[in-house]
Design an enzyme around this catalytic site. Structure first.
Site, PDB file in Angstrom:
ATOM      1  N   GLU A  13       0.774  -1.065  -0.078  1.00  0.00           N
ATOM      2  CA  GLU A  13       0.000  -0.007  -0.081  1.00  0.00           C
ATOM      3  C   GLU A  13       0.818   1.358   0.117  1.00  0.00           C
ATOM      4  O   GLU A  13       0.408   2.267  -0.507  1.00  0.00           O
ATOM      5  CB  GLU A  13      -0.878  -0.090   1.185  1.00  0.00           C
ATOM      6  CG  GLU A  13      -2.153  -0.970   0.977  1.00  0.00           C
ATOM      7  CD  GLU A  13      -3.049  -1.112   2.178  1.00  0.00           C
ATOM      8  OE1 GLU A  13      -3.930  -1.325   2.198  1.00  0.00           O
ATOM      9  OE2 GLU A  13      -2.348  -1.100   3.372  1.00  0.00           O
ATOM     10  N   ASP A 206     -11.527  -5.565  -3.801  1.00  0.00           N
ATOM     11  CA  ASP A 206     -12.546  -6.899  -3.717  1.00  0.00           C
ATOM     12  C   ASP A 206     -13.841  -6.389  -3.214  1.00  0.00           C
ATOM     13  O   ASP A 206     -14.141  -5.342  -2.802  1.00  0.00           O
ATOM     14  CB  ASP A 206     -11.837  -7.944  -2.931  1.00  0.00           C
ATOM     15  CG  ASP A 206     -11.722  -7.426  -1.434  1.00  0.00           C
ATOM     16  OD1 ASP A 206     -10.522  -6.993  -1.217  1.00  0.00           O
ATOM     17  OD2 ASP A 206     -12.691  -7.624  -0.546  1.00  0.00           O
TER      18      ASP A 206
END
Ligand code: ADE
Length: 244
Positions: A13, A206
């Site tokens: 990230e 997701d």
């Protein structure tokens, strides 16, 4: 001039900031001058257009996120905290890659309902913690300028990777949540308690259902890039004096 913390949970990230620094114009003004190991994490001190930055990833989960956010503020003197990363989308409007700016955050796994309290509540706390309105306004401007569809929404945090339709629906209905992840509310509680303006950006990796693990693995990198380049757009505005 405020010292700005940039935080993620996973190496992937925050990687776009670190990897791209040498090779891409994206971070050409981002000069690193120190790496400090503390409490099991590495904190990168850097300069962005003369502003002090501290950048780190916490590792996954609320406890790790709490340690890192508190360290960035108490040890490194951060006065603004920007979080970048990915989330599971639970608002059906959200597709993989979309961006969500947390307006409020809650802990979906905090449960003393046995004592008659609502889910996510503990005495002297509140179910939701609100993000900085100034930083949300800056995000809105960045989204307008870059023609990005940015959803402001409720982010629910818990120490579980959700890959189950029923659990996802329960979190959505109980908290009116738009996205879920594993750190945001912990960061929000720390920043709120220590009075540091914060902003939590998440790009959808997701949709927290049966295919979540495969989607997460496939889209983690791409969604992390989307989130971090948005945060970079915000940094530009912050250092240009839109927040003191
Ligand atoms: N972060 C990204 N996707 C997630 C999911 N499905 N559950 C928890 N955290 C996530």
């Amino acid at each position: 001039m405020s010292k700005i913390a940039i935080m993620g949970a996973m190496m992937e990230e925050v990687d776009p900031f670190l990897e791209l620094r040498e090779h891409e114009p994206l971070l050409k003004h981002f000069k690193k001058h120190n790496d400090i190991e503390y409490g099991g994490n590495i904190y990168h001190e850097a300069k962005f257009k003369n502003h002090d930055i501290v950048l780190a990833y916490s590792k996954i989960g609320k406890v790790n996120a709490t340690l890192t956010a508190a360290t960035m503020i108490e040890k490194f003197g951060a006065e603004i905290l920007l979080f970048t990363g990915v989330a599971g989308g639970i608002n059906p409007q959200l597709k993989i890659g979309d961006l969500v700016a947390a307006t409020q955050l809650c802990q979906h796994d905090l449960d003393i309902t046995a004592f008659g309290h609502p889910h996510g509540y503990v005495p002297e706390g509140s179910v939701y913690v609100k993000s900085s309105t100034v930083l949300l306004q800056i995000a809105k401007k960045v989204a307008e300028e870059k023609n990005i569809n940015l959803l402001g929404g409720i982010v629910a945090t818990g120490d579980q990777f959700i890959s189950d339709e029923a659990k996802k629906e329960w979190i959505r209905k109980t908290f009116d949540a738009d996205a879920l992840e594993m750190e945001g509310a912990a960061v929000a509680v720390v920043c709120d308690a220590l009075r540091v303006p914060f902003f939590i950006m998440r790009s959808i990796s997701d949709t927290a259902d049966a295919g979540a693990v495969e989607d997460f693995d496939e889209f983690l990198k791409h969604s992390s890039q989307r989130s971090s380049s948005f945060i970079l757009g915000m940094l530009d505005k912050i250092v240009d004096g839109q927040i003191k």
